[in-house]
Every structure is written in structure tokens, then in C-alpha cells.
Design an enzyme around this catalytic site. Structure first.
Site, PDB file in Angstrom:
ATOM      1  N   CYS B   6      54.959 -27.598  -0.898  1.00  0.00           N
ATOM      2  CA  CYS B   6      54.441 -27.902   0.429  1.00  0.00           C
ATOM      3  C   CYS B   6      53.306 -26.952   0.776  1.00  0.00           C
ATOM      4  O   CYS B   6      53.433 -25.737   0.648  1.00  0.00           O
ATOM      5  CB  CYS B   6      55.595 -27.749   1.420  1.00  0.00           C
ATOM      6  SG  CYS B   6      55.121 -27.962   3.118  1.00  0.00           S
ATOM      7  N   CYS B   7      52.169 -27.526   1.165  1.00  0.00           N
ATOM      8  CA  CYS B   7      51.110 -26.685   1.724  1.00  0.00           C
ATOM      9  C   CYS B   7      50.544 -27.408   2.936  1.00  0.00           C
ATOM     10  O   CYS B   7      51.103 -28.403   3.389  1.00  0.00           O
ATOM     11  CB  CYS B   7      50.029 -26.356   0.708  1.00  0.00           C
ATOM     12  SG  CYS B   7      49.005 -27.733   0.215  1.00  0.00           S
ATOM     13  N   ALA B   8      49.417 -26.939   3.449  1.00  0.00           N
ATOM     14  CA  ALA B   8      48.916 -27.477   4.705  1.00  0.00           C
ATOM     15  C   ALA B   8      48.727 -28.990   4.646  1.00  0.00           C
ATOM     16  O   ALA B   8      49.283 -29.735   5.440  1.00  0.00           O
ATOM     17  CB  ALA B   8      47.614 -26.787   5.076  1.00  0.00           C
ATOM     18  N   THR B  13      48.240 -27.742  -3.363  1.00  0.00           N
ATOM     19  CA  THR B  13      49.431 -27.639  -4.200  1.00  0.00           C
ATOM     20  C   THR B  13      49.480 -28.758  -5.228  1.00  0.00           C
ATOM     21  O   THR B  13      50.141 -28.635  -6.240  1.00  0.00           O
ATOM     22  CB  THR B  13      50.742 -27.667  -3.389  1.00  0.00           C
ATOM     23  OG1 THR B  13      50.593 -28.564  -2.328  1.00  0.00           O
ATOM     24  CG2 THR B  13      51.117 -26.318  -2.894  1.00  0.00           C
ATOM     25  N   GLU B  38      52.532 -30.131   5.163  1.00  0.00           N
ATOM     26  CA  GLU B  38      53.449 -29.417   6.044  1.00  0.00           C
ATOM     27  C   GLU B  38      54.074 -30.348   7.081  1.00  0.00           C
ATOM     28  O   GLU B  38      55.250 -30.253   7.391  1.00  0.00           O
ATOM     29  CB  GLU B  38      52.647 -28.313   6.740  1.00  0.00           C
ATOM     30  CG  GLU B  38      53.475 -27.346   7.513  1.00  0.00           C
ATOM     31  CD  GLU B  38      52.658 -26.656   8.599  1.00  0.00           C
ATOM     32  OE1 GLU B  38      51.636 -26.052   8.282  1.00  0.00           O
ATOM     33  OE2 GLU B  38      53.076 -26.739   9.765  1.00  0.00           O
TER      34      GLU B  38
END
Lengths: 435, 106
Positions: B6-8, B13, B38
């Protein structure tokens, strides 16, 4: 640096976490993101409808007939002109989800309350498409939040209709939403009636004058831009996603300004605002936050250190699409003052250049078109300005400026890494000799 | 087995996911590795469908401020949540991150 870094981490992290975890702010940001893919489709259509080449409209008319624009206008109405609706749904959904109440049904209730607040179109009891788009963003987000809060309160107080056992769950679920819906809609209509007795006439005008106009002035000012850009890059140099945190607060303002520019562009009027979401994405963040594409190019083509060069080559393809986490964490920029200084300085300088170039009219302003932040530069500047070459020229200029700012800092870091590598290899050599 | 990164926006990722998939061919062929934004991560914790639910959640270091609250959410469902070490994230070291993910599941 480590001590300073640790100190900053301890002080900044809790604040960043507070903002980034604040339920309403994150719901607004995530809800606004929901409609963006649709806006992008709408933008492409709008560019097709208004392609800035002489003879283009005549050419299209000769192929598709004189009403060639009609299907494009319909798509525009169904995408851009409903962005307020999508945002209301999205924000209510994301907030309800965070409160762990039925997100979809709550979002639909919010949408209903939003429609209740829409002004009458010239007393014809109809709704104009000018009140469903980005122009009513603040109305959409406030009705979404207030409705979800009412629903949550009603559910928390236990005022729901409970079905006896044996009733299928989907049936009982629809009844669960009944009481919150009734309360919210009643509140919405009472608010509408109350506001109609004020000088504002309707809730949208009231919100525009009290909330969105002052916020727009703040968000559109150079001061607001520099503070935002400084915050974003300071956070990134600590390894935190600055844009994500700052946009929790600012995205609604920048999307609102973008909507206003688009309305002017659509009407063929002068573009009113310089600062929109695209101002940052297209002219400041060339290669990602910190305008790192120039840095990545230096790394890939000018580095003498093997490690720096390898990372540069690896990060280049992603960098073209404005993704730069490999450089931020790999070079690294995080907690590394040598590179963090130009990383923070560059976007501030680019912001000032871009702001003046656009406000003086030397360069075309962003036309409110939703160009995805992943679009490569040159192409993105052309699209975002509605097809103006000046937008591209400024991007190239900014890219060069970024390169010039990064160059001395890059050289220092490259030299340091090269020396480390040489030392490591001599150490390895002497080891083999002594063995 | 679902390994959820999980990233922004789920973009950066996804680079790492590709590298992890290559590494997974040897280490753990049954692993299903995905990258999400996210804003969507809650779905992978809340869902009751075992096929969709995350078995481990790995956060990009840039959103490590989410760790505390997501750890809390994850614990309720028995899902380990951890931050990807920033060096491995920066160098897109798929093998190391996969090993870490697998060690968290056990």
C-alpha cells in the site's frame, strides 16, 4: 543530521499523522480522487472538441457533419458537469466507510441531501448542469460530511428500525438506512428553507461567499503556493508523503480553482487562475515531487559513481511518468541534506518562475483540464493548457533550471560515493594481496 | 495468500510488486501480490471473503504515519501490518521485501 533527523521525525510525525489520519480531511481527499479518472476522460473529449488548430472545426464538420461536436458535448456534460455529484458520493462513501456504517446507502442519502440544496434554475423547478459540476464542490463536500454525521448520530443513538429474525439481511439492511435517511433529508430541507430567507438566497451562494471565495484567494496566491510547496518537500525529505498530507487540506481548493478555469475555458473567456492542481503537477513536479527528472538524468548520464549511475538508470523509466520513490529512498534524498537542499529549493524556485510567467501572460495558464499527474512532461504541458506551445516551453525551461540547481549538489554527492567505492575496492585489493 | 502493498496512489509500490512477483516464482509460487492505494486499503482488511482479504499488509515508507491506525485495524482481523524498509523500497529489492512479507505471515 541523524540527531536533527530524529528530532524532526519525533516532532513532525505525530502532526503529519494527525492531519493525514483526520477522518474528514482524508474522506474529502479520497472522495475527490474518485471522480478524477472520469474527469480525465472528459478532458480528452474537451481537447478534441476545441483542438487549437486553425481549420480543425471545419475539417471535423466536413467529415462528421455540422453537429460533430454534439456527442462530445454530451460526454462533457456526463463527466465534468457531474463532478460535484461524484465528489459528494465519493466523500460521503469514504467517510461512512471510516465510521463503519453502510457506506453505499449513506452516500446515496448524502446525494439526495445535496440535490435538495441545489438552487432552482430560474424558478422552473429544474436543476441546471452548472450546479452539478466542480463549481459546487464545497457545497458537495459540506453536504456529504453533514449528512454522514447526521446518519452516524442517528445510528449511534440507536434510532433504527430493527427487523425480526428471519427477515433476509438485505431487506433489513434497507430498513436500517430508513431512519437516518428521513432525519438527514428533513434536516436538509429545513436548512434550504432557512437559507432562502437570508440575503444569500441559497446554500450554494452562501458557501461560495463565506467559505470558498476566501479559500480560493488563499490557495491561488503565491504565498499559499510557496508555503504548500515548502511543507510538501520538507515532509518528503523526512521520507513522508508530503503531497498526500498537504493535499488533505489543499486538494479541494485546487480542484475548485481548476473547475473555475475550466468553466472559463469552456465559455471561451480568459482563464482566471494560475494556481490549480495542474500548476503543481505539470510545471513543478517534473519527474515527481522535487522536479527530480533533471536529477535522475544527471545520475543516469553524468554520474561517475557506479551506484549512483545504476540507480539513475533504474529510476529513469518511472521518472518519465513522474514517479520518483526509487530516487527519494534509494539515492537517498531522505535525511540526506546534500540532496535534500536542492530537492526543497528547486520546486520553490520553479513555483515563483511559473507563477510570474503565467500571471503576466507570457505563458498560457492551465485551462482546468484534468491531465493525470503521471503524464510525461512536454505532452502534459501541451494538454493542460488546452494545446498551447508556451506551456511546453515553460516545462522545458523549468526542467533546465532544475538541472542547474541540482548539478552542484549532485556533483558533491557523486564524488563522495565515487570515493567510497574506490576506497572499498582498494581495501578489497589490499586484502587479496595480503592474503 | 494475499500480500497487499500500500502506498499513496498504488503507483510506486506497483514497481516493487513486479520485482516481488519475479522473486515469488521461486520462493512462494502461491503468493498473490498486489499494490493498492491508501484510500482502498480498508477494503482488504474489512472484507469477510477469505480470497480477497489481505494476509499481510506492507506499507510504503512514505505513508508510515498510517502504521499505528492500520496495525490496530489489522490486529482485529489477525492481519500483520508492517512498513517496508526504506532502503529495500528505494532499491526496489523485491526478493528482500517478499522474504519479509513471508516471515510476517508465519
Amino acid at each position: 543530521m541523524n540527531k536533527v533527523g530524529q528530532f524532526l521525525e519525533e516532532k513532525v510525525m505525530p502532526v503529519a499523522a494527525k492531519i493525514a489520519e483526520q477522518k474528514h480531511l482524508t474522506a474529502i481527499r479520497d472522495g475527490l480522487i474518485l471522480g478524477i479518472p472520469i474527469l480525465i476522460v472528459g478532458s480528452i473529449i474537451l481537447i478534441l472538441a476545441n483542438f487549437p488548430v486553425t481549420g480543425y472545426p471545419e475539417f471535423m464538420a466536413s467529415i462528421f457533419g455540422e453537429f460533430w461536436r454534439q456527442p462530445l458535448v454530451i460526454i462533457y456534460d456526463a463527466t465534468f458537469a457531474f463532478y460535484g455529484v461524484f465528489s459528494c458520493l465519493g466523500i460521503a462513501f469514504r467517510l461512512a466507510e471510516k465510521y463503519k456504517i453502510d457506506a453505499l446507502s449513506t452516500a446515496v442519502i448524502a446525494l439526495s441531501c445535496f440535490v435538495i440544496q441545489l438552487p432552482d434554475h430560474h424558478n422552473t423547478w429544474s436543476i441546471s448542469l452548472s450546479f452539478t459540476g466542480a463549481g459546487v464542490l464545497f457545497l458537495a463536500l459540506l453536504t456529504a460530511i453533514v449528512t454522514v454525521e447526521i446518519c452516524r448520530l442517528v445510528i449511534k443513538k440507536g434510532i433504527v428500525i430493527r427487523m425480526p429474525d428471519g427477515v433476509p439481511p438485505s431487506v433489513s439492511r434497507s430498513f436500517v438506512a430508513l431512519i437516518p435517511a428521513a432525519f438527514s433529508i428533513l434536516a436538509a430541507i429545513l436548512i434550504r428553507i432557512a437559507v432562502s430567507f437570508t440575503a444569500y438566497g441559497d446554500l450554494n451562494s452562501m458557501i461560495t461567499q463565506i467559505i470558498s471565495a476566501p479559500l480560493a484567494n488563499l490557495g491561488a496566491s503565491l504565498f499559499g503556493v510557496i508555503i504548500s510547496v515548502l511543507m510538501i518537500h520538507l515532509l518528503w525529505s523526512l521520507g513522508l508523503h508530503g503531497a498526500m498530507i498537504v493535499e488533505s487540506v489543499m486538494l479541494a481548493i485546487w480542484m475548485d480553482l481548476m473547475g473555475k478555469n475550466l468553466a472559463a475555458y469552456q465559455a471561451g473567456q480568459a482563464i482566471p487562475y494560475v494556481v490549480t492542481k495542474q500548476f503543481f503537477d505539470m510545471w513543478l513536479y517534473i519527474g515527481g515531487s522535487g522536479a527530480t527528472l533533471a536529477l535522475v538524468c544527471l545520475m543516469a548520464f553524468r554520474a561517475r559513481s557506479k551506484q549512483v549511475k545504476t540507480l539513475g538508470r533504474m529510476a529513469l523509466p518511472a521518472g518519465i511518468f513522474n514517479i520518483n520513490e526509487p530516487v527519494i529512498f534509494g539515492l537517498p534524498i531522505v535525511m540526506n541534506p546534500t540532496i535534500a537542499i536542492p530537492f526543497i529549493l528547486t520546486p520553490v524556485v520553479l513555483a515563483v518562475i511559473t507563477y510570474f510567467a503565467m500571471s503576466t501572460g507570457i505563458v498560457a495558464r492551465p485551462a482546468g483540464l484534468a491531465v493525470p499527474w503521471t503524464a510525461p512532461f512536454i505532452m502534459s504541458g501541451f494538454l493542460a493548457t488546452g494545446g498551447k506551445i508556451s506551456g511546453v516551453a515553460l516545462q522545458i525551461f523549468n526542467f533546465i533550471i532544475a538541472g542547474l540547481i541540482y548539478l552542484p549538489f549532485f556533483s558533491v554527492w557523486d564524488k563522495k560515493k565515487l570515493e567510497e567505492e574506490q576506497q572499498a575496492s582498494t581495501a578489497a585489493n589490499s586484502k587479496t594481496l595480503s592474503a | 495468500m494475499n500480500i497487499v502493498l500500500c502506498c499513496a496512489a498504488g503507483m510506486s509500490t506497483s514497481l516493487l510488486v513486479e520485482r516481488m512477483k519475479t522473486a515469488a516464482k521461486e520462493l512462494s509460487p502461491e503468493a498473490n501480490i498486489i499494490a493498492v492505494a491508501e484510500s482502498e486499503i480498508l477494503q482488504y482488511i474489512e472484507t469477510d471473503d477469505r480470497n480477497d482479504r489481505a494476509d499481510v499488509i506492507m506499507l510504503g515508507p512514505q505513508i508510515r504515519y498510517k502504521l499505528k491506525s492500520l496495525k490496530h485495524e489489522g490486529e482485529a482481523k489477525g492481519i500483520p501490518v508492517e512498513v517496508i524498509p526504506s532502503v529495500d523500497y528505494g532499491m526496489i529489492n523485491g526478493k528482500k521485501v517478499l522474504e519479509l512479507a513471508l516471515s510476517l505471515i508465519k
